[in-house]
Design an enzyme around this catalytic site. Structure first.
Site, PDB file in Angstrom:
ATOM      1  N   GLY A  59      -2.387  -5.132  13.460  1.00  0.00           N
ATOM      2  CA  GLY A  59      -2.322  -6.441  12.804  1.00  0.00           C
ATOM      3  C   GLY A  59      -3.183  -6.431  11.548  1.00  0.00           C
ATOM      4  N   GLY A  60      -3.579  -7.609  11.135  1.00  0.00           N
ATOM      5  CA  GLY A  60      -4.401  -7.736   9.925  1.00  0.00           C
ATOM      6  C   GLY A  60      -5.698  -6.958  10.016  1.00  0.00           C
ATOM      7  N   GLY A  86       2.037  17.022 -20.244  1.00  0.00           N
ATOM      8  CA  GLY A  86       1.195  15.875 -19.907  1.00  0.00           C
ATOM      9  C   GLY A  86       0.181  16.227 -18.826  1.00  0.00           C
ATOM     10  CB  ALA A  87       0.432  18.363 -15.828  1.00  0.00           C
TER      11      ALA A  87
HETATM   12  C1  HXC Z   1      -8.542 -11.030  23.845  1.00  0.00           C
HETATM   13  C2  HXC Z   1      -7.909  -8.988  24.619  1.00  0.00           C
HETATM   14  C3  HXC Z   1      -7.219  -8.745  23.410  1.00  0.00           C
HETATM   15  C4  HXC Z   1      -7.242  -9.748  22.414  1.00  0.00           C
HETATM   16  C5  HXC Z   1      -6.984  -7.033  24.661  1.00  0.00           C
HETATM   17  N1  HXC Z   1      -7.726  -7.898  25.357  1.00  0.00           N
HETATM   18  N2  HXC Z   1      -6.658  -7.520  23.471  1.00  0.00           N
HETATM   19  N3  HXC Z   1      -8.557 -10.132  24.819  1.00  0.00           N
HETATM   20  N4  HXC Z   1      -7.925 -10.881  22.680  1.00  0.00           N
HETATM   21  N5  HXC Z   1      -6.631  -9.572  21.243  1.00  0.00           N
HETATM   22  C6  HXC Z   1      -8.288  -7.711  26.692  1.00  0.00           C
HETATM   23  C7  HXC Z   1      -7.240  -7.701  27.769  1.00  0.00           C
HETATM   24  O1  HXC Z   1      -6.995  -9.017  28.208  1.00  0.00           O
HETATM   25  C8  HXC Z   1      -7.939  -6.871  28.849  1.00  0.00           C
HETATM   26  O2  HXC Z   1      -8.886  -7.688  29.520  1.00  0.00           O
HETATM   27  C9  HXC Z   1      -8.711  -5.869  28.050  1.00  0.00           C
HETATM   28  O3  HXC Z   1      -8.850  -6.419  26.761  1.00  0.00           O
HETATM   29  C10 HXC Z   1      -8.030  -4.544  27.938  1.00  0.00           C
HETATM   30  O4  HXC Z   1      -6.687  -4.765  27.534  1.00  0.00           O
HETATM   31  P1  HXC Z   1      -5.452  -4.066  28.242  1.00  0.00           P
HETATM   32  O5  HXC Z   1      -4.245  -4.748  27.745  1.00  0.00           O
HETATM   33  O6  HXC Z   1      -5.684  -3.992  29.693  1.00  0.00           O
HETATM   34  O7  HXC Z   1      -5.576  -2.598  27.647  1.00  0.00           O
HETATM   35  P2  HXC Z   1      -4.422  -1.602  27.238  1.00  0.00           P
HETATM   36  O8  HXC Z   1      -3.369  -1.553  28.289  1.00  0.00           O
HETATM   37  O9  HXC Z   1      -5.081  -0.325  26.861  1.00  0.00           O
HETATM   38  O10 HXC Z   1      -3.743  -2.245  25.939  1.00  0.00           O
HETATM   39  C11 HXC Z   1      -4.450  -2.375  24.739  1.00  0.00           C
HETATM   40  C12 HXC Z   1      -3.686  -3.272  23.726  1.00  0.00           C
HETATM   41  C13 HXC Z   1      -3.304  -4.608  24.433  1.00  0.00           C
HETATM   42  C14 HXC Z   1      -2.415  -2.557  23.317  1.00  0.00           C
HETATM   43  C15 HXC Z   1      -4.577  -3.454  22.524  1.00  0.00           C
HETATM   44  O11 HXC Z   1      -4.493  -5.127  25.036  1.00  0.00           O
HETATM   45  C16 HXC Z   1      -2.779  -5.623  23.493  1.00  0.00           C
HETATM   46  O12 HXC Z   1      -1.603  -5.549  23.122  1.00  0.00           O
HETATM   47  N6  HXC Z   1      -3.593  -6.590  23.133  1.00  0.00           N
HETATM   48  C17 HXC Z   1      -3.195  -7.683  22.286  1.00  0.00           C
HETATM   49  C18 HXC Z   1      -3.049  -7.209  20.890  1.00  0.00           C
HETATM   50  C19 HXC Z   1      -2.794  -8.332  19.963  1.00  0.00           C
HETATM   51  O13 HXC Z   1      -1.642  -8.881  19.930  1.00  0.00           O
HETATM   52  N7  HXC Z   1      -3.820  -8.759  19.214  1.00  0.00           N
HETATM   53  C20 HXC Z   1      -3.716  -9.833  18.303  1.00  0.00           C
HETATM   54  C21 HXC Z   1      -3.090  -9.220  17.049  1.00  0.00           C
HETATM   55  S1  HXC Z   1      -3.099 -10.278  15.717  1.00  0.00           S
HETATM   56  P3  HXC Z   1      -9.385  -7.386  30.974  1.00  0.00           P
HETATM   57  O14 HXC Z   1     -10.269  -8.545  31.322  1.00  0.00           O
HETATM   58  O15 HXC Z   1      -8.138  -7.314  31.815  1.00  0.00           O
HETATM   59  O16 HXC Z   1     -10.126  -6.106  30.943  1.00  0.00           O
HETATM   60  C22 HXC Z   1      -4.454  -9.820  14.902  1.00  0.00           C
HETATM   61  C23 HXC Z   1      -4.586 -10.576  13.658  1.00  0.00           C
HETATM   62  C24 HXC Z   1      -5.751 -10.084  12.866  1.00  0.00           C
HETATM   63  O17 HXC Z   1      -5.222  -9.055  15.289  1.00  0.00           O
HETATM   64  C25 HXC Z   1      -5.672 -10.775  11.532  1.00  0.00           C
HETATM   65  C26 HXC Z   1      -6.832 -10.433  10.665  1.00  0.00           C
HETATM   66  C27 HXC Z   1      -6.723 -11.138   9.354  1.00  0.00           C
END
Ligand code: HXC
Length: 510
Positions: A169-170, A404-405
């Site tokens: 993501g971002g 040019g290079a």
């Molecule tokens: C809160 C999160 C989290 C998140 C993971 N966790 N991502 N909690 N916010 N974004 C937590 C899970 O609930 C879990 O908690 C623990 O972290 C481990 O995650 P798992 O899913 O069990 O791990 P894994 O299977 O290895 O998968 C990793 C992952 C997946 C692929 C990163 O967790 C995932 O898809 N997370 C969401 C990603 C996402 O959509 N993020 C937002 C993107 S938007 P527990 O308690 O069970 O251990 C973004 C915008 C940024 O980031 C913009 C900036 C300008």
């Protein structure tokens, strides 16, 4: 009193455990180290001083009220690498998946502010599920604050991103604005939108590794500068890179003890360039033979192999090397090579690292794809970068440098300080064959005549002396003495002072 001390120790122990034993075990099972283990390997033993160990999130939404974990998913602080101060942050995937909350972001901002103020590099270890979903816009704001600091720190202190898990993501835009990105093979990935979103929107089916793994980003997209087998190898290499860099833009890179005679002669270089002008040779051999102890830290080794970029030391001092590689695309400049080298040259100039340019370039790569891809604008980046650079610039032409290079590759006309050529060099508008075919088009049917014309052109221009007569080449040097000549040249430039006219900033063709 004793109770109080024990209470502190107990709190510290809890914080050090992050998300707890089972999540640590899960992290290890993926072949990944924890945030604290990474910091321990990156920094000198016992040098880490932590900040904000007890910071916890303030979110009460979605059942978060009683879930606070000390540290809030990122370990921050400072320590040393070979005795030199470095600020670090390491996202802790065992705590809320290393996701970024308001407080998590504030911890990173705190050490970045200190790094800018105190003039020391920042190394960030990324392993995060992105924005803390429960916090919504507060998390986006935290990212925004980090981004702003990335930009403020750019060109002031070196910033290195080590991608050691998810970065999606971002969130990718923070590393993207740092100077170097390293990725661990098979356990890290970076993308703006993941495979599921891609499938939904464009119907393309792709794995996370293909879309944003280390191989993709070091070979195809050039987002990353290096790929390493595992966490341990990457952290060791990050230490090695830091040793080449100054702490900030007002300091020189460190001078390391060296055990290699700067006047070392390398007679094997006298036969490096083959007699047949169409036969390639490995420019890396020259780089290794010039460098102190043959030590070369290559940047973007797997991308645009027609140009080589990286760091060496000469008499213990860091030097950035840019070199055409005749083994790939005959060393032509193309879009990718221009972008790669331009960014490297600008990094060196921003941090006062002198630049050695080794030239064997037949020109810009011809082709529809290149023109439609904007080779004009991308080639101009490299030209611009060299022309604006005020650091010491030493150039050695080993074989051909055409058109040019020739001008682009740190020529005299772009304020090259020392422009050397080997006797095998040809400094010309183009190769003799191409030139003859244009000048004597009407004689093309007569092979003997054309051969004679080609020979005539070669005799006149296929050498470094026409350029040397004009002072565009300062000296024609023996290949075997290249290390000595280049080392002396840089030594003489240590007090160089050159300033560009005042401006708010330039307008490099991005
Ligand atoms: C809160 C999160 C989290 C998140 C993971 N966790 N991502 N909690 N916010 N974004 C937590 C899970 O609930 C879990 O908690 C623990 O972290 C481990 O995650 P798992 O899913 O069990 O791990 P894994 O299977 O290895 O998968 C990793 C992952 C997946 C692929 C990163 O967790 C995932 O898809 N997370 C969401 C990603 C996402 O959509 N993020 C937002 C993107 S938007 P527990 O308690 O069970 O251990 C973004 C915008 C940024 O980031 C913009 C900036 C300008």
């Amino acid at each position: 009193m004793r109770d109080i001390l024990e209470e502190l120790e107990a709190r510290r122990a809890t914080a050090r455990l992050g998300g707890g034993e089972s999540r640590i075990a899960a992290q290890h099972a993926k072949g990944k180290l924890t945030a604290r283990e990474r910091i321990d390997l990156l920094l000198d033993e016992g040098s880490f001083e932590e900040f904000d160990m007890f910071v916890a999130h303030r979110c009460n939404d979605f059942g978060m009220g009683d879930t606070a974990m000390p540290g809030d998913g990122v370990v921050t602080g400072w320590g040393t690498i070979n005795g030199r101060m470095i600020y670090v942050f390491a996202q802790d995937f065992t705590v809320f998946g290393g996701s970024v909350s308001e407080t998590h972001g504030a911890k990173i901002c705190k050490i970045m502010d200190m790094a800018i103020q105190n003039g020391a590099p920042v190394i960030g270890m990324c392993d995060s599920g992105g924005a803390r979903i429960q916090e919504g816009v507060g998390s986006l704001a935290a990212y925004g604050e980090v981004f702003q600091r990335n930009v403020m720190a750019s060109g002031v202190v070196p910033q290195i991103s080590l991608i050691m898990g998810p970065c999606a993501g971002g969130a990718v835009y923070s590393p993207a604005m740092t100077d170097f990105i390293f990725m661990v093979k098979d356990s890290s990935y970076m993308f703006v939108t993941g495979p599921d979103v891609v499938k939904t929107v464009t119907n393309e089916v792709v794995s996370a590794e293909e879309l944003g793994g280390a191989s993709t980003h070091t070979r195809k997209s050039s987002v990353a500068d290096g790929a390493f087998e595992n966490d341990v190898e990457m952290l060791a290499e990050a230490r090695r890179l830091i040793d080449f860099l100054p702490l900030n833009n007002r300091e020189k890179a460190p001078v390391r003890p060296f055990f290699d005679d700067p006047a070392r002669l390398e007679h094997s270089l006298d036969s490096l360039v083959p007699d047949n002008p169409n036969q390639p040779y490995d420019m890396k051999e020259l780089i290794h033979k010039i460098a102190d102890e043959g030590d070369f830290f290559e940047i973007q080794a797997a991308f645009a192999g027609n140009i080589i970029t990286g760091f060496i030391r000469l008499e213990g001092q860091s030097v950035g090397v840019v070199a055409n590689q005749p083994m790939v695309l005959a060393g032509c400049l193309d879009i990718d090579a221009s972008r790669k080298a331009a960014r490297f040259v600008r990094f060196c100039d921003a941090f006062e690292i002198p630049i050695l340019t080794l030239v064997d370039v037949p020109g810009f790569l011809p082709g529809v794809a290149q023109e439609l891809g904007g080779v004009i604008k991308h080639g101009a980046k490299l030209l611009f970068a060299y022309a604006e650079a005020t650091v010491p610039k030493v150039t050695v032409v080993t074989r051909k440098t055409y058109g040019g290079a020739y001008v682009v590759m740190a020529s005299k006309h772009l304020r090259g300080d020392f422009n050397y050529a080997w006797p095998t060099a040809e400094v010309a508008v183009m190769g003799a064959k191409g030139a003859t075919e244009i000048l004597y088009r009407s004689e093309l049917g007569d092979a003997a005549k054309i051969a004679a014309r080609t020979k005539e052109y070669e005799d006149r221009f296929a050498n470094p002396f026409v350029a040397a007569e004009r002072g565009f080449i300062d000296e024609v040097i023996m290949p075997h003495s290249t290390r000595r000549r280049v080392a002396r040249a840089f030594a003489s430039l240590r007090t160089k002072k050159l300033q560009n006219p005042w401006k708010k900033h330039d307008n490099i063709p991005l």
